[in-house]
Design a protein around this motif. Structure first.
Motif, PDB file in Angstrom:
ATOM      1  N   ASP A 419       4.853   9.458  -6.187  1.00  0.00           N
ATOM      2  CA  ASP A 419       4.683   8.083  -6.659  1.00  0.00           C
ATOM      3  C   ASP A 419       4.576   8.020  -8.181  1.00  0.00           C
ATOM      4  O   ASP A 419       5.082   7.087  -8.811  1.00  0.00           O
ATOM      5  CB  ASP A 419       3.425   7.463  -6.040  1.00  0.00           C
ATOM      6  CG  ASP A 419       3.545   7.307  -4.526  1.00  0.00           C
ATOM      7  OD1 ASP A 419       4.594   7.687  -3.975  1.00  0.00           O
ATOM      8  OD2 ASP A 419       2.587   6.807  -3.908  1.00  0.00           O
ATOM      9  N   GLU A 420       3.901   9.001  -8.756  1.00  0.00           N
ATOM     10  CA  GLU A 420       3.697   9.015 -10.206  1.00  0.00           C
ATOM     11  C   GLU A 420       4.998   9.242 -10.971  1.00  0.00           C
ATOM     12  O   GLU A 420       5.050   9.026 -12.195  1.00  0.00           O
ATOM     13  CB  GLU A 420       2.695  10.114 -10.583  1.00  0.00           C
ATOM     14  CG  GLU A 420       1.288   9.901 -10.067  1.00  0.00           C
ATOM     15  CD  GLU A 420       1.123  10.333  -8.612  1.00  0.00           C
ATOM     16  OE1 GLU A 420       0.007  10.190  -8.080  1.00  0.00           O
ATOM     17  OE2 GLU A 420       2.107  10.831  -8.005  1.00  0.00           O
ATOM     18  N   GLU A 421       6.046   9.678 -10.280  1.00  0.00           N
ATOM     19  CA  GLU A 421       7.311  10.010 -10.939  1.00  0.00           C
ATOM     20  C   GLU A 421       8.359   8.900 -10.818  1.00  0.00           C
ATOM     21  O   GLU A 421       9.467   9.053 -11.310  1.00  0.00           O
ATOM     22  CB  GLU A 421       7.881  11.304 -10.342  1.00  0.00           C
ATOM     23  CG  GLU A 421       7.003  12.521 -10.553  1.00  0.00           C
ATOM     24  CD  GLU A 421       7.514  13.747  -9.811  1.00  0.00           C
ATOM     25  OE1 GLU A 421       7.240  14.863 -10.284  1.00  0.00           O
ATOM     26  OE2 GLU A 421       8.181  13.586  -8.761  1.00  0.00           O
ATOM     27  N   TRP A 422       7.986   7.803 -10.196  1.00  0.00           N
ATOM     28  CA  TRP A 422       8.957   6.712 -10.065  1.00  0.00           C
ATOM     29  C   TRP A 422       9.269   6.147 -11.447  1.00  0.00           C
ATOM     30  O   TRP A 422       8.387   5.731 -12.184  1.00  0.00           O
ATOM     31  CB  TRP A 422       8.411   5.621  -9.160  1.00  0.00           C
ATOM     32  CG  TRP A 422       8.396   5.995  -7.703  1.00  0.00           C
ATOM     33  CD1 TRP A 422       8.374   7.255  -7.177  1.00  0.00           C
ATOM     34  CD2 TRP A 422       8.396   5.103  -6.588  1.00  0.00           C
ATOM     35  NE1 TRP A 422       8.365   7.206  -5.815  1.00  0.00           N
ATOM     36  CE2 TRP A 422       8.378   5.896  -5.417  1.00  0.00           C
ATOM     37  CE3 TRP A 422       8.400   3.723  -6.452  1.00  0.00           C
ATOM     38  CZ2 TRP A 422       8.366   5.343  -4.135  1.00  0.00           C
ATOM     39  CZ3 TRP A 422       8.381   3.159  -5.185  1.00  0.00           C
ATOM     40  CH2 TRP A 422       8.377   3.963  -4.042  1.00  0.00           C
ATOM     41  N   HIS A 423      10.539   6.120 -11.782  1.00  0.00           N
ATOM     42  CA  HIS A 423      11.036   5.712 -13.092  1.00  0.00           C
ATOM     43  C   HIS A 423      11.577   4.290 -12.951  1.00  0.00           C
ATOM     44  O   HIS A 423      12.639   4.073 -12.379  1.00  0.00           O
ATOM     45  CB  HIS A 423      12.127   6.695 -13.527  1.00  0.00           C
ATOM     46  CG  HIS A 423      12.586   6.544 -14.941  1.00  0.00           C
ATOM     47  ND1 HIS A 423      13.354   5.479 -15.364  1.00  0.00           N
ATOM     48  CD2 HIS A 423      12.395   7.334 -16.035  1.00  0.00           C
ATOM     49  CE1 HIS A 423      13.624   5.621 -16.650  1.00  0.00           C
ATOM     50  NE2 HIS A 423      13.051   6.727 -17.085  1.00  0.00           N
ATOM     51  N   VAL A 424      10.846   3.299 -13.469  1.00  0.00           N
ATOM     52  CA  VAL A 424      11.217   1.900 -13.222  1.00  0.00           C
ATOM     53  C   VAL A 424      12.525   1.516 -13.909  1.00  0.00           C
ATOM     54  O   VAL A 424      13.224   0.599 -13.454  1.00  0.00           O
ATOM     55  CB  VAL A 424      10.082   0.936 -13.635  1.00  0.00           C
ATOM     56  CG1 VAL A 424       8.850   1.164 -12.764  1.00  0.00           C
ATOM     57  CG2 VAL A 424       9.749   1.063 -15.115  1.00  0.00           C
ATOM     58  N   GLY A 425      12.871   2.211 -14.979  1.00  0.00           N
ATOM     59  CA  GLY A 425      14.157   1.953 -15.621  1.00  0.00           C
ATOM     60  C   GLY A 425      15.311   2.341 -14.721  1.00  0.00           C
ATOM     61  O   GLY A 425      16.273   1.580 -14.547  1.00  0.00           O
ATOM     62  N   ASP A 426      15.206   3.540 -14.145  1.00  0.00           N
ATOM     63  CA  ASP A 426      16.223   3.968 -13.183  1.00  0.00           C
ATOM     64  C   ASP A 426      16.252   3.042 -11.974  1.00  0.00           C
ATOM     65  O   ASP A 426      17.319   2.703 -11.461  1.00  0.00           O
ATOM     66  CB  ASP A 426      15.938   5.403 -12.716  1.00  0.00           C
ATOM     67  CG  ASP A 426      16.221   6.435 -13.787  1.00  0.00           C
ATOM     68  OD1 ASP A 426      16.833   6.078 -14.811  1.00  0.00           O
ATOM     69  OD2 ASP A 426      15.814   7.600 -13.602  1.00  0.00           O
ATOM     70  N   ASN A 574       8.405   2.736 -18.455  1.00  0.00           N
ATOM     71  CA  ASN A 574       8.445   3.917 -17.595  1.00  0.00           C
ATOM     72  C   ASN A 574       7.145   4.706 -17.628  1.00  0.00           C
ATOM     73  O   ASN A 574       6.755   5.313 -16.624  1.00  0.00           O
ATOM     74  CB  ASN A 574       9.609   4.824 -18.013  1.00  0.00           C
ATOM     75  CG  ASN A 574      10.952   4.158 -17.783  1.00  0.00           C
ATOM     76  OD1 ASN A 574      11.180   3.560 -16.739  1.00  0.00           O
ATOM     77  ND2 ASN A 574      11.834   4.247 -18.763  1.00  0.00           N
ATOM     78  N   GLU A 575       6.465   4.693 -18.755  1.00  0.00           N
ATOM     79  CA  GLU A 575       5.223   5.459 -18.870  1.00  0.00           C
ATOM     80  C   GLU A 575       4.146   4.883 -17.959  1.00  0.00           C
ATOM     81  O   GLU A 575       3.459   5.610 -17.250  1.00  0.00           O
ATOM     82  CB  GLU A 575       4.747   5.454 -20.324  1.00  0.00           C
ATOM     83  CG  GLU A 575       3.475   6.257 -20.529  1.00  0.00           C
ATOM     84  CD  GLU A 575       3.010   6.260 -21.974  1.00  0.00           C
ATOM     85  OE1 GLU A 575       1.890   6.739 -22.224  1.00  0.00           O
ATOM     86  OE2 GLU A 575       3.770   5.770 -22.848  1.00  0.00           O
ATOM     87  N   PHE A 592       4.182  -0.233 -10.262  1.00  0.00           N
ATOM     88  CA  PHE A 592       4.337   0.836  -9.280  1.00  0.00           C
ATOM     89  C   PHE A 592       3.353   1.979  -9.508  1.00  0.00           C
ATOM     90  O   PHE A 592       3.370   2.961  -8.761  1.00  0.00           O
ATOM     91  CB  PHE A 592       5.771   1.375  -9.308  1.00  0.00           C
ATOM     92  CG  PHE A 592       6.776   0.461  -8.665  1.00  0.00           C
ATOM     93  CD1 PHE A 592       6.946   0.466  -7.288  1.00  0.00           C
ATOM     94  CD2 PHE A 592       7.530  -0.415  -9.431  1.00  0.00           C
ATOM     95  CE1 PHE A 592       7.860  -0.382  -6.685  1.00  0.00           C
ATOM     96  CE2 PHE A 592       8.447  -1.266  -8.838  1.00  0.00           C
ATOM     97  CZ  PHE A 592       8.618  -1.259  -7.460  1.00  0.00           C
ATOM     98  N   ASN A 593       2.522   1.858 -10.518  1.00  0.00           N
ATOM     99  CA  ASN A 593       1.540   2.900 -10.789  1.00  0.00           C
ATOM    100  C   ASN A 593       0.570   2.995  -9.603  1.00  0.00           C
ATOM    101  O   ASN A 593      -0.021   2.000  -9.211  1.00  0.00           O
ATOM    102  CB  ASN A 593       0.767   2.576 -12.073  1.00  0.00           C
ATOM    103  CG  ASN A 593       0.052   3.779 -12.623  1.00  0.00           C
ATOM    104  OD1 ASN A 593      -0.785   4.368 -11.942  1.00  0.00           O
ATOM    105  ND2 ASN A 593       0.380   4.157 -13.851  1.00  0.00           N
TER     106      ASN A 593
END
Length: 660
Positions: A419-426, A574-575, A592-593
């Protein structure tokens, strides 16, 4: 003059000659079919000529079998024996005909054909048969005379076309909780009201065309003009469609013209003793993975058969359009198997079946001539340009394309990323990546993602906790996560959808486990070929909250006309995993954090007052209720037309606000 398809996409210019040639081929074939008629649709009437028809004084039956040396009518009327009195006579151009007195056949009587050719013979079902039933004991399929004394008459007008289809994909047979095949009547009485209540405006019915193997999910069709008798009678299907129309819901059909079942006694394969009557000769006539037959789309008789089939379902049953299955398999000689379509040259390298391209364009021509406000949807994973562009522009004429990359993206994300790696830009790019000139239907998951060997999104999120921790009286961090992400995934999918949205039956409330039809490998069990409605109806279980959310989500999107505008990104952080975008005056906000909430998240936004419409954390949807919906947010002035907004954005929450 350059076709508009090429004008709109300069990268297509190197292939302009190929695109123009394909376009001319469509127009040339259309002219060949319309030399006696004004419209293509007026020349596609094979179902009115072939098959069994009752006139005032007699029965007339016709069949096309150019390689046959003799054809006999077999049935209860002649003890299923070959008899000269029931021999068909040649009628020219490979056609055969027989006329029988009115009292020879009666409603529900069974019959088959005996087709003979040089060196062999076989029993067959008519190519245009409208009713096929299977004997409970012998398992043999027979044609059945269908001429009810009181045929069902439609009472309701078709609802107006929904420019933004909200599609409920459904399979009649698995729509019951009982361990058996459900019926059209059960679906009409017990499932249709659920769909209407949720707010879907379109139903997509699967597996309507008759198929001998139930486990094929309806994708191995034998009898293209016959309603699957497993679910009931043609009259009961008409009653279902009529009822849906009366409730303001349109009904489209999942139509299979990409291939046909390999069976000979039940289907079209070697109908007149030849391999290539309906199908390509040699290896091209056999699908290597599906063990099925591939139509010869270059043959006039085959084109007439398939085009007439489109017209038949629209006129005879009042379907409102089609979702065409397996387009990719049709478009390429290698069926697109194990190919990644990464560059334009792969659409124009000679691997394309241009006969199939012509057929699909002509099919769309017929569909929209018969019913101008019909919708047609293409299931194509390859992304070939022009599939959902107008024929006049050089395309194939589909109204919509299934956005098949979206569910693939969700599964890949859930499988491979924490979950912590979800990249909202992608995430935003993947959900909005489409051809500008095409209309698309987005979805988080369809039936495909839940087939045996895979899992629904909710089952993937909560796994075995679905069996032990779904009580409203329990607290479970795995289920909490699953509930939150299930709502967010659906909200961001419909929020970024260009033109429409699809959901498979039961997935809206997190139906657990997978889909597996009765087969030898599972002991012919119906355990996973049904929908457990009691789970969502049980107020002591948390499934019902997902159902309530689905209804609220559709209402929010519909009431605020979200599809009238394209998504415009405001924040792709993204951060902190915050994604914010607008569609007109509607703002979608996602955090999504998994752990961090942001009490004072500042970002540039259009000037105005923002009020809450929907949020996934609402207690009505089994959330924590961290958002005060009565709060009004005003932007702080930055420059003309722009301001800065500050919001409280809880962890794992999606919300919709409206500017005024």
């Amino acid at each position: 003059m350059m076709l508009k398809l090429v004008e709109q996409d300069k990268l297509l210019q190197p292939y302009e000659g190929i695109i123009e040639r394909r376009h001319r081929q469509v127009l040339d074939m259309e002219r060949e079919f319309t030399y006696r008629t004004t419209r293509l649709a007026d020349s596609c009437n094979s179902y009115l000529y072939y098959g069994l028809h009752r006139t005032a004084n007699e029965w007339v039956f016709r069949e096309w079998a150019p390689n046959a040396t003799a054809i006999y009518f077999l049935g209860e009327f002649n003890d299923w024996r070959k008899h000269p009195d029931y021999a068909l006579t040649k009628a020219g151009s490979g056609n055969w005909e027989i006329r029988l007195p009115a009292d020879v056949l009666a409603h529900e009587m069974l019959y088959r054909l005996l087709v003979e050719w040089d060196g062999g013979s076989g029993e067959r079902l008519p190519s245009h048969v409208r009713r096929v039933v299977q004997d409970e004991y012998t398992k043999v399929y027979s044609a059945q005379v269908w001429e009810p004394l009181h045929p069902y008459l439609m009472h309701n007008e078709r609802p107006p076309r929904a420019e933004n289809p909200l599609i409920y994909e459904a399979h009649i047979g698995m729509a019951t909780e009982h361990r058996r095949v459900a019926t059209f009547t059960e679906f009409r009485l017990f499932v249709l009201p659920r769909i209407v209540d949720l707010g879907y405006n379109t139903i997509q019915l699967m597996a309507i065309q008759e198929h001998p193997y139930y486990g094929s999910f309806g994708y191995q069709v034998a009898n293209f003009f016959a309603v699957s008798s497993r679910f009931g009678t043609p009259e009961e299907l008409r009653a279902l469609i009529d009822a849906a129309h009366g409730m303001g819901v349109r009904v489209i059909m999942d139509i299979v013209h990409s291939h046909a079942v390999n069976n000979e006694e039940e289907g079209l394969s070697r109908f007149d003793g030849t391999e290539d009557q309906y199908f390509y000769p040699g290896a091209r006539g056999h699908h290597p993975l599906w063990d099925s037959r591939c139509f010869d789309y270059g043959k006039h008789e085959v084109l007439n058969f398939l085009l007439s089939n489109c017209k038949y379902w629209l006129e005879e049953f009042h379907f409102d359009g089609f979702r065409f299955d397996g387009i990719t398999s049709m478009l390429y000689w290698d069926h697109g198997i194990e190919r990644s379509f990464t560059e334009y040259s792969m659409y124009y390298d000679g691997n394309e079946d241009e006969n199939a391209i012509t057929y699909l364009a002509l099919a769309n021509r017929v569909i929209h001539q018969v019913l101008p406000d019909a919708i047609s949807i293409a299931e194509d994973v390859s992304g070939m340009p022009g599939v959902a562009s107008p024929i006049e522009d050089g395309g194939m004429g589909f109204d919509y394309r299934m956005n098949m990359g979206t569910p693939d993206y969700w599964i890949k994300l859930l499988k491979e990323k924490r979950d912590e790696e979800w990249h909202v830009g992608d995430l935003f790019y993947e959900l909005t990546n489409k051809r500008d000139e095409e209309h698309t239907i987005s979805y988080a998951e369809s039936h495909d993602q839940a087939l045996v060997g895979d899992k629904t999104i909710f089952f993937r999120l909560v796994d075995k906790a679905v069996y032990t921790s779904m009580s409203v009286f329990d607290s479970n961090v795995i289920v909490d996560r699953g509930m939150a992400l299930h709502k967010m995934i659906r909200l961001v999918t419909i929020g970024t959808a260009a033109d429409g949205y699809l959901n498979f039956m039961g997935n809206e409330w997190g139906h657990p486990e997978w889909i597996d039809f009765p087969r030898e490998g599972n002991g012919w069990s119906y355990e996973h070929a049904r929908r457990l409605w009691s789970l969502v109806d049980d107020e002591n279980l948390r499934f019902r909250f997902l159902n309530v959310f689905d209804k609220a989500m559709l209402q929010a999107v519909t009431d605020n006309r979200v599809f009238d505008w394209r998504p415009e990104p405001l924040v792709r952080d993204n951060e902190r995993q915050v994604l914010i975008f607008t569609r007109g005056d509607v703002m979608f906000v996602f955090n999504f954090n998994p752990e961090k909430s942001f009490p004072d998240y500042k970002f540039d936004a259009p000037s105005g007052k923002f009020t809450y419409i929907l949020d996934t954390d609402d207690k009505a949807f089994d959330g924590a209720g961290r958002i005060n919906h009565g709060t009004e947010h005003f932007t702080r002035y930055v420059s003309p037309g722009r301001g800065q907004l500050s919001l409280y954005i809880p962890a794992r929450t999606g919300m919709i606000l409206r500017r005024s």
